[in-house]
Enzyme design. Structure first.
Site, PDB file in Angstrom:
ATOM      1  N   HIS A   1       0.838  -1.204   0.000  1.00  0.00           N
ATOM      2  CA  HIS A   1       0.000   0.000   0.000  1.00  0.00           C
ATOM      3  C   HIS A   1       0.870   1.249   0.000  1.00  0.00           C
ATOM      4  O   HIS A   1       0.931   2.001   0.972  1.00  0.00           O
ATOM      5  CB  HIS A   1      -0.937  -0.012   1.210  1.00  0.00           C
ATOM      6  CG  HIS A   1      -2.066  -0.963   1.067  1.00  0.00           C
ATOM      7  ND1 HIS A   1      -2.774  -1.481   2.127  1.00  0.00           N
ATOM      8  CD2 HIS A   1      -2.627  -1.507  -0.044  1.00  0.00           C
ATOM      9  CE1 HIS A   1      -3.716  -2.292   1.683  1.00  0.00           C
ATOM     10  NE2 HIS A   1      -3.639  -2.332   0.379  1.00  0.00           N
TER      11      HIS A   1
ATOM     12  N   HIS B   1       0.159  -9.496   2.145  1.00  0.00           N
ATOM     13  CA  HIS B   1      -1.122  -9.624   2.854  1.00  0.00           C
ATOM     14  C   HIS B   1      -1.664 -11.051   2.821  1.00  0.00           C
ATOM     15  O   HIS B   1      -2.483 -11.433   3.654  1.00  0.00           O
ATOM     16  CB  HIS B   1      -2.181  -8.708   2.222  1.00  0.00           C
ATOM     17  CG  HIS B   1      -1.862  -7.254   2.327  1.00  0.00           C
ATOM     18  ND1 HIS B   1      -1.576  -6.457   1.237  1.00  0.00           N
ATOM     19  CD2 HIS B   1      -1.777  -6.448   3.408  1.00  0.00           C
ATOM     20  CE1 HIS B   1      -1.339  -5.230   1.644  1.00  0.00           C
ATOM     21  NE2 HIS B   1      -1.454  -5.191   2.955  1.00  0.00           N
TER      22      HIS B   1
ATOM     23  N   GLU C   1      -5.748  -8.615   4.060  1.00  0.00           N
ATOM     24  CA  GLU C   1      -5.199  -9.624   4.966  1.00  0.00           C
ATOM     25  C   GLU C   1      -6.318 -10.417   5.640  1.00  0.00           C
ATOM     26  O   GLU C   1      -6.245 -11.644   5.740  1.00  0.00           O
ATOM     27  CB  GLU C   1      -4.316  -8.975   6.037  1.00  0.00           C
ATOM     28  CG  GLU C   1      -3.708 -10.002   6.990  1.00  0.00           C
ATOM     29  CD  GLU C   1      -2.983  -9.388   8.176  1.00  0.00           C
ATOM     30  OE1 GLU C   1      -3.098  -9.941   9.282  1.00  0.00           O
ATOM     31  OE2 GLU C   1      -2.296  -8.363   7.990  1.00  0.00           O
TER      32      GLU C   1
END
Length: 283
Positions: A43, A76, A128
């Site tokens: 991210h 993730h 996640e």
């Protein structure tokens, strides 16, 4: 001159660094065909853009992966069915799931196989958490707030409830959840799955913000752990600012601040932290 301190535990965590390094190794080897990541590798818009310039794009679904491509699973993690679909389609892949996340997958898979009911503490829409839920053979419940925890009632009160947490969950909030579940009369097994790096990062950010006149948290708006760092710092230092890059430093009012603390989310590269540090030195 303003005293500026950078938190020691800031920037790339092990899982993120491993995922980004894996992609760069694939690029340098030059024998893996077209390389794609299932979702943004991390991210952080800057890192994603840099990879795009090297020919690595992000796809939303493995249905978008053409034969001959190599798919990188980001830190993730993903539901188990994704691996099964990749193998069924004969598409090569590199699993860069963070080891801490993989451990949760194993815990959830084994607990669900044993007949336990699964509860995940975290954000339901976070990749996640979606991935963790996908390793339970019996589904599960995602709890996002203390009120939801208070109201939780297992489907079968005679079965064990296995509770795990998103690795980046605020540790204090995790402890609050534990207290709530410990008061329930059901057979509940709470597994501490908070990432150690996340815990150290949060503890250090808390300490640094308490001794600083102002705090800067560097991270993407998409980054869950960066937003949690901001919340932790804001509770202790009113003059806390959340920025994505050095360009935003000019918009921050640091007048009157004799000390400044800087921390960064797990998806923030060290080069970006240094750019922000140098920009702050010029203020």
């Amino acid at each position: 001159m303003m005293d500026i301190k950078i938190a020691e535990h800031s920037g790339f965590c092990f899982g993120v660094k491993n995922a980004v390094t894996s992609v760069h190794k694939l690029i340098s080897d030059g024998k893996y065909g077209k390389i794609v990541t299932l979702g943004p590798i991390i991210h952080n818009e800057q890192v994603v853009k840099e990879l795009e310039e090297l020919g690595v794009c992000s796809i939303d679904s493995i249905d978008d992966a053409d034969p001959g491509t190599t798919v990188v699973i980001r830190s993730h993690g993903v539901p188990k069915e994704i691996f099964e679909k990749l193998e069924k389609k004969g598409i090569s892949y590199i699993d860069s799931t963070c080891p801490f996340v993989s451990k949760i997958h194993k815990t959830v898979e084994e607990a669900s196989e044993a007949g336990n009911e699964i509860v995940i503490l975290g954000q339901a829409d976070h990749p996640e958490v979606i991935g963790i839920l996908g390793w339970s053979k019996t589904g599960g419940t995602v709890i996002e707030t203390p009120d939801e925890a208070e109201a939780f009632v297992p489907e079968n009160p005679h079965k064990t409830v296995c509770v795990v947490a998103q690795t980046t969950l605020n540790y204090k909030k995790f402890q609050d959840y534990v207290e709530i579940f410990e008061k329930k009369e059901y057979d509940i097994n709470v597994v501490d799955t908070i990432c150690h790096a996340t815990l150290h990062r949060q503890e250090e950010a808390a300490a640094l913000s308490e001794e600083s006149d102002a705090m800067i948290v560097i991270g993407s708006q998409m980054s869950s752990n960066s937003r949690k760092l901001y919340d932790i710092c804001k509770e202790r230092c009113e003059n806390t600012f959340f920025i994505q890059n050095a360009d935003s430093v000019g918009d921050i009012d640091l007048s009157g601040a004799a000390s400044l603390g800087i921390t960064a989310g797990a998806s923030t590269p060290n080069t970006l932290i240094q750019e922000v540090f140098k920009a702050c030195q010029k203020k």
